[in-house]
Design a protein around this motif. Structure first.
Motif, PDB file in Angstrom:
ATOM      1  N   VAL A  56       0.743  -0.646   0.016  1.00  0.00           N
ATOM      2  CA  VAL A  56       0.220  -0.046  -0.226  1.00  0.00           C
ATOM      3  C   VAL A  56       0.808   1.400   0.116  1.00  0.00           C
ATOM      4  N   LEU A  57       0.476   1.770  -0.683  1.00  0.00           N
ATOM      5  CA  LEU A  57       1.216   3.496  -1.181  1.00  0.00           C
ATOM      6  C   LEU A  57       0.727   4.621  -1.038  1.00  0.00           C
ATOM      7  N   ILE A  58       0.968   5.651  -0.744  1.00  0.00           N
ATOM      8  CA  ILE A  58       0.633   6.873  -0.944  1.00  0.00           C
ATOM      9  C   ILE A  58       1.354   7.587  -2.131  1.00  0.00           C
ATOM     10  N   TYR A  59       0.897   8.504  -2.953  1.00  0.00           N
ATOM     11  CA  TYR A  59       1.354   8.499  -4.055  1.00  0.00           C
ATOM     12  C   TYR A  59       0.418  10.261  -4.760  1.00  0.00           C
ATOM     13  N   HIS A  60       1.998  10.876  -5.347  1.00  0.00           N
ATOM     14  CA  HIS A  60       0.394  11.652  -5.923  1.00  0.00           C
ATOM     15  C   HIS A  60       0.897  11.954  -7.662  1.00  0.00           C
ATOM     16  N   THR A  61      -0.710  12.701  -7.823  1.00  0.00           N
ATOM     17  CA  THR A  61      -1.366  12.491  -9.250  1.00  0.00           C
ATOM     18  C   THR A  61      -0.241  13.010 -10.208  1.00  0.00           C
ATOM     19  N   ALA A  62       0.258  13.894  -9.470  1.00  0.00           N
ATOM     20  CA  ALA A  62       1.147  15.220 -10.920  1.00  0.00           C
ATOM     21  C   ALA A  62       2.415  14.179 -11.068  1.00  0.00           C
ATOM     22  N   ASN A  63       2.375  13.382 -10.549  1.00  0.00           N
ATOM     23  CA  ASN A  63       4.131  12.289 -11.464  1.00  0.00           C
ATOM     24  C   ASN A  63       3.559  11.895 -12.349  1.00  0.00           C
ATOM     25  N   GLU A  64       3.943  11.674 -13.003  1.00  0.00           N
ATOM     26  CA  GLU A  64       3.574  10.700 -14.862  1.00  0.00           C
ATOM     27  C   GLU A  64       3.331   9.325 -14.975  1.00  0.00           C
ATOM     28  N   VAL A  65       4.532   9.261 -14.193  1.00  0.00           N
ATOM     29  CA  VAL A  65       4.888   7.148 -13.757  1.00  0.00           C
ATOM     30  C   VAL A  65       5.012   7.161 -12.426  1.00  0.00           C
ATOM     31  N   ALA A  66       4.387   6.269 -11.887  1.00  0.00           N
ATOM     32  CA  ALA A  66       4.141   5.904 -10.620  1.00  0.00           C
ATOM     33  C   ALA A  66       5.503   4.866 -10.344  1.00  0.00           C
ATOM     34  N   VAL A  67       6.526   5.270  -9.618  1.00  0.00           N
ATOM     35  CA  VAL A  67       8.483   4.738  -9.586  1.00  0.00           C
ATOM     36  C   VAL A  67       8.372   5.067  -8.516  1.00  0.00           C
ATOM     37  N   ILE A  68       8.975   3.478  -8.018  1.00  0.00           N
ATOM     38  CA  ILE A  68       9.379   3.951  -6.500  1.00  0.00           C
ATOM     39  C   ILE A  68      11.182   3.336  -6.251  1.00  0.00           C
ATOM     40  N   LYS A  69      11.675   4.542  -6.003  1.00  0.00           N
ATOM     41  CA  LYS A  69      13.166   4.039  -6.007  1.00  0.00           C
ATOM     42  C   LYS A  69      13.425   3.003  -4.571  1.00  0.00           C
ATOM     43  N   LEU A  70      14.499   1.760  -5.308  1.00  0.00           N
ATOM     44  CA  LEU A  70      14.814   1.107  -4.017  1.00  0.00           C
ATOM     45  C   LEU A  70      15.731   1.263  -3.813  1.00  0.00           C
ATOM     46  N   ARG A  71      16.306   0.343  -2.120  1.00  0.00           N
ATOM     47  CA  ARG A  71      17.035   1.147  -1.289  1.00  0.00           C
ATOM     48  C   ARG A  71      17.753   0.261  -1.226  1.00  0.00           C
ATOM     49  N   THR A  72      18.993  -0.527  -1.529  1.00  0.00           N
ATOM     50  CA  THR A  72      19.397  -1.340  -0.017  1.00  0.00           C
ATOM     51  C   THR A  72      19.725  -1.263   0.821  1.00  0.00           C
ATOM     52  N   ARG A  73      19.702  -2.086   1.658  1.00  0.00           N
ATOM     53  CA  ARG A  73      20.454  -1.786   3.412  1.00  0.00           C
ATOM     54  C   ARG A  73      21.848  -1.848   3.228  1.00  0.00           C
ATOM     55  N   ILE A  74      21.992  -1.030   3.858  1.00  0.00           N
ATOM     56  CA  ILE A  74      23.788  -0.733   4.025  1.00  0.00           C
ATOM     57  C   ILE A  74      23.766  -0.218   5.310  1.00  0.00           C
ATOM     58  N   GLY A  75      24.587  -0.765   6.472  1.00  0.00           N
ATOM     59  CA  GLY A  75      24.909  -0.643   7.699  1.00  0.00           C
ATOM     60  C   GLY A  75      26.032  -1.147   7.714  1.00  0.00           C
ATOM     61  N   LEU A  76      26.407  -0.274   9.191  1.00  0.00           N
ATOM     62  CA  LEU A  76      28.287  -0.177   9.369  1.00  0.00           C
ATOM     63  C   LEU A  76      27.927  -1.565  10.279  1.00  0.00           C
ATOM     64  N   ARG A  77      29.031  -2.146  10.216  1.00  0.00           N
ATOM     65  CA  ARG A  77      29.678  -2.974  10.875  1.00  0.00           C
ATOM     66  C   ARG A  77      30.616  -2.961  12.090  1.00  0.00           C
ATOM     67  N   ARG A  78      30.421  -3.175  13.739  1.00  0.00           N
ATOM     68  CA  ARG A  78      31.477  -3.039  13.981  1.00  0.00           C
ATOM     69  C   ARG A  78      31.772  -3.674  15.281  1.00  0.00           C
ATOM     70  N   ALA A  79      32.869  -4.313  15.921  1.00  0.00           N
ATOM     71  CA  ALA A  79      32.728  -5.749  16.548  1.00  0.00           C
ATOM     72  C   ALA A  79      32.387  -4.647  18.554  1.00  0.00           C
ATOM     73  N   LEU A  80      30.891  -5.655  19.050  1.00  0.00           N
ATOM     74  CA  LEU A  80      31.231  -5.700  19.708  1.00  0.00           C
ATOM     75  C   LEU A  80      32.618  -5.864  20.964  1.00  0.00           C
ATOM     76  N   ARG A  81      32.784  -5.020  21.740  1.00  0.00           N
ATOM     77  CA  ARG A  81      33.673  -5.656  22.505  1.00  0.00           C
ATOM     78  C   ARG A  81      33.544  -5.874  23.194  1.00  0.00           C
ATOM     79  N   ASN A  82      34.123  -6.806  24.363  1.00  0.00           N
ATOM     80  CA  ASN A  82      33.842  -7.502  25.863  1.00  0.00           C
ATOM     81  C   ASN A  82      33.686  -6.645  26.938  1.00  0.00           C
ATOM     82  N   ALA A  83      33.833  -6.158  27.722  1.00  0.00           N
ATOM     83  CA  ALA A  83      33.690  -5.054  28.541  1.00  0.00           C
ATOM     84  C   ALA A  83      35.176  -5.811  29.723  1.00  0.00           C
TER      85      ALA A  83
END
Length: 84
Positions: A56-83
């Motif tokens: 389900v989406l909400i889109y404005h009809t002023a747009n000539e084409v209904a298109v969704i930009k897909l994003r890939t999940r980019i995350g930061l990785r870090r090691a958790l250190r034991n305290a």
């Protein structure tokens, strides 16, 4: 229903719809067929979008084409250190 039909029925306003059929090209999803749920008032569009789920989406009809930009999940990785 096709997007150009929706644009003719609901000119220059936000519309809430469910994506029935779409295709992906590069990093964009192009909406081919939709089921219109109804028009949305401008002041309620953001809240409706944030609360929408699944296809389900909400889109404005002023747009000539209904298109969704897909994003890939980019995350930061870090090691958790034991305290210990």
């Amino acid at each position: 229903m096709k997007w150009n039909e929706v644009r003719n029925i609901y000119p220059n306003q936000f519309v809430k719809f469910e994506v029935l059929k779409s295709h992906i090209e590069n990093d964009k999803e192009y909406v081919d067929e939709i089921a219109v749920i109804g028009p949305i008032a401008d002041d309620k569009a953001t809240r409706e979008l944030l609360e929408s789920k699944d296809n389900v989406l909400i889109y404005h009809t002023a747009n000539e084409v209904a298109v969704i930009k897909l994003r890939t999940r980019i995350g930061l990785r870090r090691a958790l250190r034991n305290a210990h």
